[in-house]
Design a protein around this motif. Sequence first.
Motif, PDB file in Angstrom:
ATOM      1  N   ASP A  84     -11.803  -0.044 -15.421  1.00 51.78           N
ATOM      2  CA  ASP A  84     -11.207   1.234 -15.789  1.00 51.78           C
ATOM      3  C   ASP A  84      -9.733   1.024 -16.129  1.00 51.78           C
ATOM      4  N   PRO A  85      -9.355   1.171 -17.397  1.00 52.12           N
ATOM      5  CA  PRO A  85      -7.962   0.910 -17.779  1.00 52.12           C
ATOM      6  C   PRO A  85      -6.973   1.922 -17.214  1.00 52.12           C
ATOM      7  N   ARG A  86      -7.483   3.006 -16.635  1.00 60.65           N
ATOM      8  CA  ARG A  86      -6.574   4.016 -16.097  1.00 60.65           C
ATOM      9  C   ARG A  86      -5.906   3.580 -14.802  1.00 60.65           C
ATOM     10  N   TRP A  87      -6.523   2.634 -14.085  1.00 60.54           N
ATOM     11  CA  TRP A  87      -5.880   2.138 -12.873  1.00 60.54           C
ATOM     12  C   TRP A  87      -4.745   1.193 -13.228  1.00 60.54           C
ATOM     13  N   GLY A  88      -3.719   1.199 -12.400  1.00 61.36           N
ATOM     14  CA  GLY A  88      -2.644   0.236 -12.529  1.00 61.36           C
ATOM     15  C   GLY A  88      -2.896  -0.939 -11.598  1.00 61.36           C
ATOM     16  N   ARG A  89      -2.000  -1.134 -10.633  1.00 63.98           N
ATOM     17  CA  ARG A  89      -2.138  -2.242  -9.687  1.00 63.98           C
ATOM     18  C   ARG A  89      -3.393  -2.059  -8.821  1.00 63.98           C
ATOM     19  N   ILE A  90      -4.189  -3.140  -8.684  1.00 68.30           N
ATOM     20  CA  ILE A  90      -5.416  -3.114  -7.897  1.00 68.30           C
ATOM     21  C   ILE A  90      -5.301  -4.175  -6.811  1.00 68.30           C
ATOM     22  N   THR A  91      -5.227  -3.751  -5.564  1.00 71.21           N
ATOM     23  CA  THR A  91      -5.105  -4.669  -4.434  1.00 71.21           C
ATOM     24  C   THR A  91      -6.354  -4.566  -3.573  1.00 71.21           C
ATOM     25  N   VAL A  92      -6.941  -5.712  -3.262  1.00 74.50           N
ATOM     26  CA  VAL A  92      -8.124  -5.760  -2.405  1.00 74.50           C
ATOM     27  C   VAL A  92      -7.764  -6.507  -1.125  1.00 74.50           C
ATOM     28  N   VAL A  93      -8.090  -5.901   0.005  1.00 74.44           N
ATOM     29  CA  VAL A  93      -7.862  -6.544   1.296  1.00 74.44           C
ATOM     30  C   VAL A  93      -9.214  -6.923   1.892  1.00 74.44           C
ATOM     31  N   GLU A  94      -9.372  -8.208   2.197  1.00 76.98           N
ATOM     32  CA  GLU A  94     -10.617  -8.716   2.796  1.00 76.98           C
ATOM     33  C   GLU A  94     -10.269  -9.689   3.919  1.00 76.98           C
ATOM     34  N   ARG A  95     -10.774  -9.448   5.100  1.00 74.86           N
ATOM     35  CA  ARG A  95     -10.389 -10.262   6.242  1.00 74.86           C
ATOM     36  C   ARG A  95     -11.235 -11.524   6.390  1.00 74.86           C
ATOM     37  N   ASN A 133      -0.733  -1.176   8.814  1.00 76.34           N
ATOM     38  CA  ASN A 133       0.285  -1.002   9.847  1.00 76.34           C
ATOM     39  C   ASN A 133       1.598  -1.684   9.479  1.00 76.34           C
ATOM     40  N   GLU A 134       1.516  -2.765   8.693  1.00 75.61           N
ATOM     41  CA  GLU A 134       2.686  -3.618   8.510  1.00 75.61           C
ATOM     42  C   GLU A 134       3.239  -3.673   7.090  1.00 75.61           C
ATOM     43  N   THR A 135       2.429  -3.378   6.077  1.00 72.75           N
ATOM     44  CA  THR A 135       2.886  -3.602   4.709  1.00 72.75           C
ATOM     45  C   THR A 135       3.994  -2.634   4.292  1.00 72.75           C
ATOM     46  N   SER A 136       4.815  -3.105   3.369  1.00 74.68           N
ATOM     47  CA  SER A 136       5.808  -2.227   2.752  1.00 74.68           C
ATOM     48  C   SER A 136       5.317  -1.709   1.404  1.00 74.68           C
ATOM     49  N   ASP A 137       4.133  -2.159   0.974  1.00 75.55           N
ATOM     50  CA  ASP A 137       3.545  -1.684  -0.282  1.00 75.55           C
ATOM     51  C   ASP A 137       3.084  -0.238  -0.130  1.00 75.55           C
ATOM     52  N   THR A 138       3.088   0.489  -1.236  1.00 78.01           N
ATOM     53  CA  THR A 138       2.553   1.848  -1.244  1.00 78.01           C
ATOM     54  C   THR A 138       1.555   1.988  -2.384  1.00 78.01           C
ATOM     55  N   PHE A 139       0.672   2.975  -2.247  1.00 82.63           N
ATOM     56  CA  PHE A 139      -0.424   3.141  -3.188  1.00 82.63           C
ATOM     57  C   PHE A 139      -0.658   4.623  -3.472  1.00 82.63           C
ATOM     58  N   ASP A 140      -1.306   4.873  -4.588  1.00 80.29           N
ATOM     59  CA  ASP A 140      -1.687   6.232  -4.929  1.00 80.29           C
ATOM     60  C   ASP A 140      -3.081   6.577  -4.400  1.00 80.29           C
ATOM     61  N   ALA A 141      -3.896   5.567  -4.155  1.00 79.87           N
ATOM     62  CA  ALA A 141      -5.244   5.792  -3.639  1.00 79.87           C
ATOM     63  C   ALA A 141      -5.627   4.670  -2.695  1.00 79.87           C
ATOM     64  N   LEU A 142      -6.281   5.024  -1.599  1.00 80.57           N
ATOM     65  CA  LEU A 142      -6.858   4.071  -0.661  1.00 80.57           C
ATOM     66  C   LEU A 142      -8.363   4.287  -0.674  1.00 80.57           C
ATOM     67  N   CYS A 143      -9.129   3.262  -1.039  1.00 83.59           N
ATOM     68  CA  CYS A 143     -10.588   3.326  -1.071  1.00 83.59           C
ATOM     69  C   CYS A 143     -11.110   2.378   0.002  1.00 83.59           C
ATOM     70  N   CYS A 170      -2.440   4.931   7.346  1.00 81.89           N
ATOM     71  CA  CYS A 170      -2.930   5.145   5.980  1.00 81.89           C
ATOM     72  C   CYS A 170      -2.009   6.091   5.222  1.00 81.89           C
ATOM     73  N   ALA A 171      -1.602   7.158   5.882  1.00 79.72           N
ATOM     74  CA  ALA A 171      -0.708   8.124   5.252  1.00 79.72           C
ATOM     75  C   ALA A 171       0.636   7.482   4.902  1.00 79.72           C
ATOM     76  N   ARG A 172       1.085   6.557   5.739  1.00 83.56           N
ATOM     77  CA  ARG A 172       2.375   5.906   5.514  1.00 83.56           C
ATOM     78  C   ARG A 172       2.388   5.104   4.217  1.00 83.56           C
ATOM     79  N   VAL A 173       1.256   4.495   3.853  1.00 83.61           N
ATOM     80  CA  VAL A 173       1.235   3.670   2.639  1.00 83.61           C
ATOM     81  C   VAL A 173       0.798   4.455   1.408  1.00 83.61           C
ATOM     82  N   LEU A 174       0.531   5.746   1.564  1.00 80.61           N
ATOM     83  CA  LEU A 174       0.174   6.579   0.423  1.00 80.61           C
ATOM     84  C   LEU A 174       1.427   7.195  -0.192  1.00 80.61           C
ATOM     85  N   ASN A 175       1.528   7.123  -1.498  1.00 77.60           N
ATOM     86  CA  ASN A 175       2.582   7.844  -2.198  1.00 77.60           C
ATOM     87  C   ASN A 175       2.331   9.343  -2.093  1.00 77.60           C
ATOM     88  N   PRO A 176       3.352  10.184  -2.290  1.00 71.57           N
ATOM     89  CA  PRO A 176       3.149  11.634  -2.231  1.00 71.57           C
ATOM     90  C   PRO A 176       2.013  12.074  -3.152  1.00 71.57           C
TER      91      PRO A 176
END
Length: 225
Positions: A84-95, A133-143, A170-176
């Motif tokens: 989907d070209p509408r998304w910008g930065r795509i970050t995946v977290v996998e432990r 809990n620790e990242t300084s990154d922020t996002f528009d959507a958390l899936c 979760c709220a902390r890393v979400l943009n307004p």
Amino acid sequence: MPAPYEIPEVLDRREGPHGEVVLRRHGELLQIIANGCFLMDTSDGRSERLLVDAARDALDARPGPAVLIGGLGVGFSLAHAAADPRWGRITVVERERAVIDWHRAGPLAGLTERARSDPRTRILETDLVRYVNETSDTFDALCLDIDNGPGWTVTEGNGGLYSDAGLASCARVLNPGGVLAVWSAQPSPEFEETLWNAGFKQVRTEEIPVARGVPDVVHLAVGPG
């Protein structure tokens, strides 16, 4: 689909920091099993794709929204977001290192090859709970799709993600105006109430029809910021 009598073939078995994780083949399907608990397979992917779409559709018309995908799994969510070209930065977290390896040079590689080579994509090997809990990154959507739902977690430590404290992270890393989307195998009125109590807005649950059984659901909420 595999015949009921087919015996699954174990392709890889690893002991990770959170227990055993197994990749197996059952007929034409690839399946991921964690500590004996079935997580997902390559049979459909409809609910994983709708998880990403529901989050995108709940956003306002901001350009190039950044999305955090919690859990790589078999890669349906990542592949769909990258298509989907509408998304910008795509970050995946996998432990689980094993899951990442299966995508980079294993049986799952073909499912995410194009998405992994997309310049918007970044895959991080880390625990999602620790990351938010620790990242300084922020996002528009958390899936988030790391469990079978808020009430059916893969490991005990994941339960904190769905608590007041976890949702505050979760709220902390979400943009307004950002959106939280959580996949679940069944509805959870208790989790909806927790979202409201944590200050999230526009809380709702969308059903995802499946071939048999009760529908999967996506819990959606707009961040309190």
